[in-house]
Enzyme design. Structure first.
Site, short mmCIF file in Angstrom:
data_model
loop_
_atom_site.label_atom_id
_atom_site.label_comp_id
_atom_site.label_asym_id
_atom_site.label_seq_id
_atom_site.Cartn_x
_atom_site.Cartn_y
_atom_site.Cartn_z
N TYR A 1 0.70 4.33 -2.29
CA TYR A 1 -0.41 5.25 -2.06
C TYR A 1 -0.23 6.02 -0.76
CZ TYR A 1 -5.26 6.89 -1.63
OH TYR A 1 -6.39 7.67 -1.51
N LYS B 1 1.10 9.77 -0.61
CA LYS B 1 0.31 10.91 -0.11
C LYS B 1 1.07 11.65 0.99
CE LYS B 1 -3.76 10.59 -2.32
NZ LYS B 1 -4.44 11.65 -3.06
N GLN C 1 -8.40 -0.42 12.14
CA GLN C 1 -9.43 0.50 12.64
C GLN C 1 -9.23 1.87 12.01
OE1 GLN C 1 -8.92 0.86 16.88
NE2 GLN C 1 -6.72 1.25 16.73
N ARG C 2 -10.33 2.59 11.86
CA ARG C 2 -10.20 3.93 11.27
C ARG C 2 -11.44 4.75 11.62
NH1 ARG C 2 -9.23 3.83 5.11
NH2 ARG C 2 -7.09 3.25 5.57
N SER D 1 -18.93 -0.11 -2.67
CA SER D 1 -19.36 -0.41 -4.05
C SER D 1 -19.41 -1.93 -4.26
CB SER D 1 -18.45 0.27 -5.07
OG SER D 1 -17.11 0.18 -4.69
N ARG E 1 0.82 -1.22 0.00
CA ARG E 1 0.00 0.00 0.00
C ARG E 1 0.85 1.26 0.00
NH1 ARG E 1 -5.36 -1.87 2.38
NH2 ARG E 1 -6.10 0.26 2.40
N ARG F 1 -13.72 -1.14 -3.94
CA ARG F 1 -13.84 -0.65 -2.57
C ARG F 1 -15.07 -1.28 -1.92
NH1 ARG F 1 -12.31 5.67 -3.34
NH2 ARG F 1 -12.91 5.31 -5.50
N THR G 1 -12.53 -1.88 11.20
CA THR G 1 -13.55 -0.82 11.11
C THR G 1 -13.18 0.25 10.09
OG1 THR G 1 -12.57 0.58 12.82
CG2 THR G 1 -14.14 -1.12 13.56
N ARG G 2 -14.22 0.90 9.58
CA ARG G 2 -14.07 2.08 8.75
C ARG G 2 -15.22 3.02 9.10
NH1 ARG G 2 -10.09 -0.43 7.85
NH2 ARG G 2 -8.99 -0.73 5.88
N1 LIG Z 1 -12.99 8.07 -2.05
C1 LIG Z 1 -12.33 7.95 -0.92
O1 LIG Z 1 -12.78 7.23 -0.01
C2 LIG Z 1 -11.05 8.69 -0.69
C3 LIG Z 1 -10.47 8.63 0.58
C4 LIG Z 1 -9.28 9.31 0.80
C5 LIG Z 1 -8.71 10.08 -0.18
N2 LIG Z 1 -9.29 10.12 -1.40
C6 LIG Z 1 -8.63 10.92 -2.44
O2 LIG Z 1 -9.57 11.68 -3.18
C7 LIG Z 1 -9.18 11.74 -4.54
C8 LIG Z 1 -10.32 11.27 -5.43
O3 LIG Z 1 -10.67 9.95 -5.09
P1 LIG Z 1 -11.90 9.20 -5.78
O4 LIG Z 1 -12.49 8.31 -4.77
O5 LIG Z 1 -12.74 10.17 -6.49
O6 LIG Z 1 -11.11 8.27 -6.81
P2 LIG Z 1 -11.31 8.01 -8.36
O7 LIG Z 1 -10.37 6.91 -8.71
O8 LIG Z 1 -12.73 7.87 -8.71
O9 LIG Z 1 -10.80 9.39 -9.00
C9 LIG Z 1 -9.45 9.68 -9.26
C10 LIG Z 1 -9.38 10.42 -10.59
O10 LIG Z 1 -8.01 10.74 -10.85
C11 LIG Z 1 -7.71 10.40 -12.21
N3 LIG Z 1 -6.27 10.14 -12.30
C12 LIG Z 1 -5.58 9.13 -11.73
N4 LIG Z 1 -4.27 9.24 -12.03
C13 LIG Z 1 -4.15 10.37 -12.80
C14 LIG Z 1 -3.05 11.01 -13.42
N5 LIG Z 1 -1.81 10.52 -13.33
N6 LIG Z 1 -3.30 12.13 -14.13
C15 LIG Z 1 -4.54 12.62 -14.25
N7 LIG Z 1 -5.62 12.05 -13.69
C16 LIG Z 1 -5.41 10.94 -12.96
C17 LIG Z 1 -8.58 9.19 -12.49
O11 LIG Z 1 -8.77 8.94 -13.86
C18 LIG Z 1 -9.86 9.57 -11.77
O12 LIG Z 1 -10.71 10.33 -12.59
C19 LIG Z 1 -7.90 10.92 -4.66
O13 LIG Z 1 -6.80 11.81 -4.57
C20 LIG Z 1 -7.94 10.03 -3.45
O14 LIG Z 1 -6.65 9.66 -3.03
C21 LIG Z 1 -10.45 9.45 -1.68
O1 LIG Z 2 -15.07 -6.69 -0.92
C1 LIG Z 2 -14.49 -6.15 0.04
C2 LIG Z 2 -13.61 -5.04 -0.10
C3 LIG Z 2 -13.01 -4.54 1.03
N1 LIG Z 2 -13.26 -5.08 2.26
C4 LIG Z 2 -12.68 -4.50 3.47
O2 LIG Z 2 -13.24 -3.22 3.64
C5 LIG Z 2 -12.31 -2.34 4.25
C6 LIG Z 2 -12.23 -1.10 3.41
O3 LIG Z 2 -11.60 -1.40 2.19
P1 LIG Z 2 -11.62 -0.41 0.94
O4 LIG Z 2 -10.89 -1.10 -0.15
O5 LIG Z 2 -13.00 0.06 0.66
O6 LIG Z 2 -10.83 0.88 1.42
P2 LIG Z 2 -9.63 1.12 2.44
O7 LIG Z 2 -10.22 1.72 3.65
O8 LIG Z 2 -8.80 -0.08 2.62
O9 LIG Z 2 -8.78 2.15 1.64
C7 LIG Z 2 -9.34 3.40 1.27
O10 LIG Z 2 -8.95 4.28 2.24
C8 LIG Z 2 -9.15 5.64 2.05
C9 LIG Z 2 -8.82 6.12 0.67
O11 LIG Z 2 -7.60 6.78 0.59
C10 LIG Z 2 -9.01 5.17 -0.41
O12 LIG Z 2 -10.30 5.31 -0.93
C11 LIG Z 2 -8.78 3.75 -0.08
O13 LIG Z 2 -7.43 3.57 -0.11
C12 LIG Z 2 -11.01 -3.12 4.35
O14 LIG Z 2 -10.87 -3.58 5.67
C13 LIG Z 2 -11.17 -4.30 3.41
O15 LIG Z 2 -10.49 -5.44 3.88
C14 LIG Z 2 -14.14 -6.14 2.38
O16 LIG Z 2 -14.37 -6.64 3.48
N2 LIG Z 2 -14.70 -6.67 1.27
#
Ligand SMILES: NC(=O)c1ccc[n+]([C@@H]2O[C@H](COP(=O)([O-])OP(=O)(O)OC[C@H]3O[C@@H](n4cnc5c(N)ncnc54)[C@H](O)[C@@H]3O)[C@@H](O)[C@H]2O)c1
Ligand SMILES: O=c1ccn([C@@H]2O[C@H](COP(=O)(O)OP(=O)(O)O[C@H]3OC[C@@H](O)[C@H](O)[C@H]3O)[C@@H](O)[C@H]2O)c(=O)[nH]1
Length: 345
Positions: free
Chosen positions: A176, A180, A305-306, A220, A173, A217, A241-242
């Site tokens: 990522y 970040k 946990q989170r 979804s 991981r 994820r 947890t999440r």
């Molecule tokens: N969704 C979450 O739970 C979550 C949690 C923590 C942080 N984030 C952050 O929020 C942001 C958006 O997440 P999201 O859930 O919408 O994800 P997502 O994957 O749906 O969106 C990411 C977007 O970035 C684009 N992308 C990826 N690499 C690229 C590159 N090199 N150049 C240009 N575009 C690029 C992808 O095509 C996509 O449209 C990310 O930075 C992610 O790390 C999301």
């Molecule tokens: O089908 C599944 C997928 C995932 N999980 C569990 O669900 C929890 C959440 O997993 P996800 O893949 O949705 O996301 P994570 O919390 O691990 O990571 C996320 O954290 C925050 C963001 O930065 C990103 O959107 C992503 O990295 C994990 O404990 C994973 O083991 C399941 O139990 N079943």
């Protein structure tokens, strides 16, 4: 591993911000705010576009390479005079004139960010450097969407912004979470060294309509599985947890952070905490009571946990989430039904 942060995060800039582009002061000056959203074709980014486009003073430019995002998410804005879509990879420089940069570009689902880890870390490091370079050149304010993953497998619970985290630097991981962390470092170095106006959001798990159906994820996955009459796959042990934030709350928090006075980092997330087994049971109850729940193998370094401490977001941004998980899941179900073509029984 848990350490107290120094108060470096709120250190005022040692230099004033760079002057905005001369275009701003030209006789053709428009009162509009020109906003770049990298990753704007993705899940959170496209909802942010919708929110920012509601304000007629905003011009929105999306730069995205469509790795995990899609033009479909922006369909309603394509052709709009205040909207522009650029196919662009943030690992390459981008030369445009903007006032605000929401820097989201980065795959967020673990299966996508682990797919090409070298590209993921390049996106986080080189991509953020390029966007900071752009911010410096044109005097724009830049917001980074960092993540709760910077806390790793946290030894403090709930997580406050001062917690330095417990991250494996060489794990699967790391592209990522360490990516970040470097992106946050770059933001603060540009702020201190060049006076760039920065904002850092630490986003906790966010869900809602437009997530990729096979995104991997957990929310979804469970909703798609429930609608396809497939077993819900809880990764072992199921007690991890999440805390899940609905996407409209998230974009509201991001805009408040951008337009507020605080650099952050600020946690943006919903403190409601669930085990993955509880989440599976809730999805089953709400969407398809006849699907089984299977416990399957987990992946390495899964945080146990989170949960965000959102005191700062409440006090500094006047923000807190409004949508409860039980209210948000049906909204996402509706969108998944439409896209999967599955009618309600
Ligand atoms: N969704 C979450 O739970 C979550 C949690 C923590 C942080 N984030 C952050 O929020 C942001 C958006 O997440 P999201 O859930 O919408 O994800 P997502 O994957 O749906 O969106 C990411 C977007 O970035 C684009 N992308 C990826 N690499 C690229 C590159 N090199 N150049 C240009 N575009 C690029 C992808 O095509 C996509 O449209 C990310 O930075 C992610 O790390 C999301
Ligand atoms: O089908 C599944 C997928 C995932 N999980 C569990 O669900 C929890 C959440 O997993 P996800 O893949 O949705 O996301 P994570 O919390 O691990 O990571 C996320 O954290 C925050 C963001 O930065 C990103 O959107 C992503 O990295 C994990 O404990 C994973 O083991 C399941 O139990 N079943």
């Amino acid at each position: 591993m848990a350490k107290e942060a120094s108060n470096g995060s709120q250190t005022p800039a040692s230099k004033p911000p760079p002057t905005p582009s001369p275009l701003r002061n030209s006789k053709f000056f428009q009162a509009n705010m020109r906003i770049l959203i990298t990753g704007g074709a993705g899940f959170i980014g496209s909802h942010l576009v919708d929110k920012l486009m509601q304000n007629e003073k905003n011009e929105v430019i999306v730069a995205d390479n469509y790795f995990t995002g899609s033009k479909d998410n922006l369909q309603k804005w394509i052709g709009h005079p205040r909207f522009e879509l650029i196919r662009h990879d943030v690992t390459e420089p981008l030369l445009i004139e903007v006032d605000r940069i929401y820097h989201l570009a980065c795959p967020a689902s673990p299966i996508f960010y682990k797919y090409n880890p070298v590209k993921t870390i390049k996106t986080n490091v080189i991509g953020t450097l390029n966007m900071l370079g752009l911010a410096k050149r044109v005097g724009a304010r830049i917001l980074l969407t960092s993540t709760s993953e910077v806390y790793g497998d946290p030894l403090e619970h709930p997580q406050k912004e001062e917690y330095w985290g417990n991250v494996n630097p060489i794990g699967v991981r790391s592209c990522y979470d360490e990516g970040k962390r470097v992106a946050e470092t770059l933001m603060f170095d540009y702020h201190r060294q060049h006076g760039i106006e920065i904002r850092i959001a630490r986003i906790f798990n966010t869900y809602g309509p437009r997530m990729n159906i096979d995104d991997g994820r957990v929310v979804s996955n469970f909703i798609a599985q429930a609608l396809r009459d497939e077993a819900l796959t809880v990764q072992a042990p199921g007690t991890q947890t999440r805390s899940f934030c609905y996407v409209s709350d998230m974009v509201d928090g991001l805009v408040r952070l951008m337009e507020g006075e605080h650099t952050g980092p600020i946690n943006i997330g919903n403190p409601g905490e669930f085990t993955m087994m509880e989440l599976a049971e809730t999805v089953k109850e709400l969407i398809n009571p006849s699907v089984p729940i299977n416990v399957v193998e987990n992946t390495p370094d899964d945080p146990r946990q989170r949960k965000p401490d959102i005191t700062k977001a409440k006090e500094l941004l006047g923000w807190e989430p409004k949508v409860k998980l039980r209210d948000g899941l049906p909204l996402m179900e509706e969108d998944f039904r439409l896209r999967l073509g599955v009618q309600k029984k």
